[in-house]
Design an enzyme around this catalytic site. Structure first.
Site, mmCIF file in Angstrom:
data_model
loop_
_atom_site.group_PDB
_atom_site.id
_atom_site.type_symbol
_atom_site.label_atom_id
_atom_site.label_comp_id
_atom_site.label_asym_id
_atom_site.label_seq_id
_atom_site.Cartn_x
_atom_site.Cartn_y
_atom_site.Cartn_z
ATOM 1 N N LYS A 33 58.360 65.135 81.928
ATOM 2 C CA LYS A 33 57.377 64.387 82.721
ATOM 3 C C LYS A 33 57.920 63.034 83.191
ATOM 4 C CE LYS A 33 54.948 62.411 78.715
ATOM 5 N NZ LYS A 33 55.263 60.989 78.967
ATOM 6 N N THR A 34 58.760 62.385 82.390
ATOM 7 C CA THR A 34 59.316 61.095 82.803
ATOM 8 C C THR A 34 60.218 61.276 84.020
ATOM 9 O OG1 THR A 34 59.255 60.335 80.508
ATOM 10 C CG2 THR A 34 60.600 59.065 82.041
ATOM 11 N N ASP A 220 50.879 57.432 83.056
ATOM 12 C CA ASP A 220 51.498 58.329 82.079
ATOM 13 C C ASP A 220 50.599 58.441 80.847
ATOM 14 O OD1 ASP A 220 53.352 59.968 80.909
ATOM 15 O OD2 ASP A 220 54.786 58.382 80.426
ATOM 16 N N GLU A 221 50.765 59.494 80.062
ATOM 17 C CA GLU A 221 50.007 59.709 78.820
ATOM 18 C C GLU A 221 48.501 59.568 79.065
ATOM 19 O OE1 GLU A 221 51.516 60.908 76.440
ATOM 20 O OE2 GLU A 221 53.547 60.144 76.307
ATOM 21 N N GLN A 251 48.131 67.144 73.410
ATOM 22 C CA GLN A 251 48.714 66.047 72.635
ATOM 23 C C GLN A 251 47.782 64.835 72.577
ATOM 24 O OE1 GLN A 251 53.165 65.507 72.893
ATOM 25 N NE2 GLN A 251 52.901 66.722 74.746
ATOM 26 N N ARG A 605 58.079 68.223 67.918
ATOM 27 C CA ARG A 605 59.072 67.147 67.789
ATOM 28 C C ARG A 605 60.454 67.734 67.476
ATOM 29 N NH1 ARG A 605 57.026 64.520 70.947
ATOM 30 N NH2 ARG A 605 55.679 66.327 71.072
#
Length: 768
Positions: A33-34, A220-221, A251, A605
């Site tokens: 996504k970044t 973002d997020e 998330q 993770r």
């Protein structure tokens, strides 16, 4: 087409090219996504001719903002510095520094941290004569924070509290809290968002200028936004509607911080013409790990459907290790890490141990120390919360903003100047009576009635602050800090202590000076206010140094956004994870879904290797618990796991077996301590002398107790009966042991798992 999109997959490319109108990018874990956000920004500038000045990109941590800014600069070059890339709070600080005077504040306001808030709340409770044994300060702060997250002001809160005694008290505290914040020219973190929303709603001129500036907004997020943050973005984007939000509802794990998952779930309702793009290709993990994550999270009802997949290959099975106790769990993970590092499979920094609660870290710390394994706990005490750092920052804050009464009072006697509490109270009373700040009263201390000779002790402090205030605009922050240290003799006093603790505090002060120098070198326009803002906005996770070789210990909440080659998920037991609070909650379905999202975050993770551990027996809050394996582990298909899930038919039999085993282990440990040691130079058990596993008495064969023991306490139930506990709910009595003073009762509760407790404290009631 530009080569900006050449390295993107089809979904990523679609997200980059969709530049106009509202856009929701559902970005699964590890889906790049970044990369999409940075490429989209570059595409807007280079291909669409958008002025960088008109782009706003919001992230949730300073680290993420820094990384995004750096990537965009590499791609765009000239002009990239004009883009606003910041956190919500940093953005709001910049806006409020220019315009908060329109809300009745001065633009050099102070930002209160958690300790400042606690100190202020303590004063308010004292002033309002609130019994803090009944009503805790933390409770009030939590209620106020939640109200601000929902944009509920003190007046509205008071109206909603009508008829409820406790809420009325909360309303009074909230009103006084806000009054004193404004009097001190201070804002807490929640206020940064709330006051910006208030500014935009009250001042159409200011709103219009920022709407015109930020024609393209990216967040973002997005799943972590609260109601206030949503409203802030909605207002800003309402003119041009070029809003791109990126997030993953799977998330969303920060409900306890006010995150509202419905912001992302209902995005299309708020923006009916929105485009939705799913990023499902994962670039981080193996397919086995992703299959496990997919199978766990699909049990949630409140989510948008996604299926993560990867080209990374199937990978190894997930290791599941069920051990007898929490001590065995720490020992197993310690040995596994040591073995993998010794064999050259991983370095220490490749490894992370993740757990549900901070309390779980203790055993790992003890084992790592004895095994000589370097580690770091992420999310522990913040550097800026240490006493010596807060003291020195207090001087800087007072020099910058003398209106902050709390800060001035913190440092007036640090180091000691012989100014007593009685004198401080007289000055406080004088300031309150005359409607002036505490520091202003200090400046005219000679006029305070009854102060006498104490006024002479206050004079040097005021002269010090005023002298340094004259220098703040002509010398650097680091120079100002060094002068404070020199004039106050702060380090000299620590040096005179000649202790390891004092030396560590001196090293912390040295690090603060280093931070000030670094700020001076990197800030575009370095100022004292700017330095204090940067310090106030630093997040714990930003302190993680990815280059240092140590094992990372952290809670699952702290782990979000990170990735490791080799991950251990510890304490995977019902009652611990998911927590018994979520299992027994009145809203258990929603609470367990939040916990499941947390499990999903933990699983994803891991890049190559994932190990899940579970203990059959664990001591929590002094109570022995025999918990079942976490339901989240059972949601992983067996073919993905290496290791069997053991569930005893009878917890009574299991307790007897564990008791016998631990007795034998205790004897073996004693013998080993006397006659030998293992590869770590310790007894083979690997447990410190301070923390030995308890030895449990085998369950009695007696099946019922109709009489009473030496306490005269009679039981109305027997083994096999159904009973009710005020906290844990309903369950079945599995065992009863007669002790010298009380009965020890083991109950398998329907929702809370198996607990062992003393009958006289448990107050169990038999149910038919």
């Amino acid at each position: 087409m530009s080569n900006l999109t050449d390295q993107l997959n089809e979904q990523q490319k679609e997200a980059v090219l969709k530049t106009e109108g509202p856009l929701l990018i559902l970005a699964g874990a590890g889906s790049g996504k970044t990369r999409v956000l940075t490429h989209r920004t570059a595409y807007l500038i280079k291909e669409c001719g958008v002025n960088p000045y008109q782009i706003l990109a919001i992230t949730f941590t300073n680290k993420a903002a820094g990384e995004m800014r750096e990537r965009i600069h590499k791609m765009v070059g000239m002009g990239a510095e004009s883009i606003w890339v910041s956190t919500f709070h940093s953005m709001c600080v910049r806006i409020l520094r220019r315009y908060i005077d329109r809300l009745g504040y001065s633009t050099n306001f102070t930002i209160y941290d958690a300790d400042d808030q606690k100190s202020l709340m303590k004063e308010i409770c004292k002033k309002l004569e609130i019994d803090t044994k009944i009503y805790k300060e933390k409770m009030f702060l939590s209620v106020i924070s939640s109200a601000k997250d929902e944009l509920i002001d003190p007046i509205t809160f008071a109206m909603q509290a009508a008829g409820d005694f406790t809420k009325r008290k909360q309303a009074d505290v909230y009103q006084e809290y806000q009054r004193q914040l404004q009097q001190n020219n201070a804002l807490d973190f929640d206020d940064l968002i709330v006051k910006t929303v208030e500014l935009f709603k009250l001042d159409k001129e200011v709103l219009a200028s920022y709407q015109e500036r930020f024609r393209y907004i990216m967040v973002d997020e997005y799943q972590d936004t609260n109601t206030a943050q949503f409203e802030l973005i909605r207002i800003l984007a309402s003119k041009y509607k070029n809003l791109c939000v990126v997030g993953d509802d799977d998330q969303s794990i920060y409900k306890f911080r006010g995150a509202n998952i419905y912001n992302i779930l209902n995005f299309e309702k708020h923006f009916p013409d929105a485009t939705v793009i799913k990023l499902e290709q994962n670039y981080r993990s193996t397919q086995t790990i992703l299959d496990a994550a997919n199978n766990v999270i699909c049990n949630n009802v409140g989510r948008k459907d996604k299926q993560l997949w990867t080209d990374n290959g199937q990978g190894e099975k997930i290791v599941f290790e069920q051990v007898d106790s929490a001590y065995e769990e720490a020992d197993y993970i310690t040995r596994d890490i040591a073995g993998k590092v010794r064999r050259g499979e991983y370095t220490y920094k490749d490894c992370a141990v993740l757990y549900r609660t901070n309390a779980q870290s203790r055993m790992f710390e003890e084992r790592f120390i004895t095994a000589n394994i370097p580690y770091k706990i992420v999310g522990g005490v913040n550097f800026y919360s240490r006493k010596e750092i807060k003291d020195l920052l207090g001087y800087l804050k007072t020099i910058d903003n003398g209106k902050d009464d709390l800060t001035v009072r913190r440092i007036i006697n640090t180091p000691k100047r012989g100014i007593g509490a009685a004198s401080i109270n007289k000055i406080l009373g004088y300031a309150d009576d005359n409607g002036i700040e505490f520091y202003t009263a200090l400046c005219i201390a000679s006029e305070v009635p009854g102060l006498g000779k104490a006024a002479e002790k206050i004079k040097p402090f005021v002269q010090l602050i005023e002298g340094l205030r004259e220098k703040k605009d002509v010398i650097s922050v680091a120079e100002l800090l060094e002068e404070i240290i020199d004039v106050t003799g702060y380090v000299r006093e620590l040096d005179a202590e000649d202790t390891d603790e004092a030396q560590a505090r001196i090293e912390n002060i040295d690090e603060l000076i280093t931070k000030a120098v670094s700020y001076q070198e990197t800030a575009e326009n370095p100022t004292l206010s700017g330095f204090l803002e940067e310090v106030a906005l630093v997040a714990d996770i930003d302190s993680l140094d990815e280059e240092t070789d140590y094992v990372v210990l952290m809670t699952l909440h702290s782990a979000k956004g990170l990735e490791f080659e080799n991950v251990y998920l510890a304490g995977m037991e019902d009652g611990l994870f998911p927590s018994y609070m979520s299992i027994t909650s009145d809203n258990s379905t929603a609470e367990i879904e939040e916990e499941r999202r947390l499990a999903y975050v933990g699983i994803t993770r891991a890049k190559k290797n994932l190990t899940i551990t579970s203990a059959k027996m664990r001591m929590i809050r002094g109570e022995t618990q025999y918990n079942k394996v976490s339901r989240f582990v059972k949601e992983i298909p067996k073919e993905l796991l290496s290791g069997e899930i053991f569930e005893p038919k009878s917890y009574e039999d299991e307790e007897q077996k564990l008791s016998t085993f631990l007795k034998a282990k205790q004897a073996f440990r004693t013998m080993s301590t006397q006659y030998g040691s293992n590869e770590y130079g310790e007894a083979p058990s690997g447990f410190s002398k301070k923390e030995r596993p308890p030895v449990y008495t085998p369950v009695s064969n007696q099946r019922s107790f109709a009489g009473s023991n030496t306490t005269g306490h009679a039981l109305s139930y027997q083994v096999g009966d159904r009973v009710r506990h005020i906290k844990f709910g309903d369950g079945e009595v599995m065992a009863i042991v007669e002790g010298g003073r009380d009965y020890e009762v083991t109950v398998d509760f329907d929702k809370a798992g198996t607990k062992k407790m003393f009958a006289s404290f448990a107050k169990l009631k038999k149910i038919d």
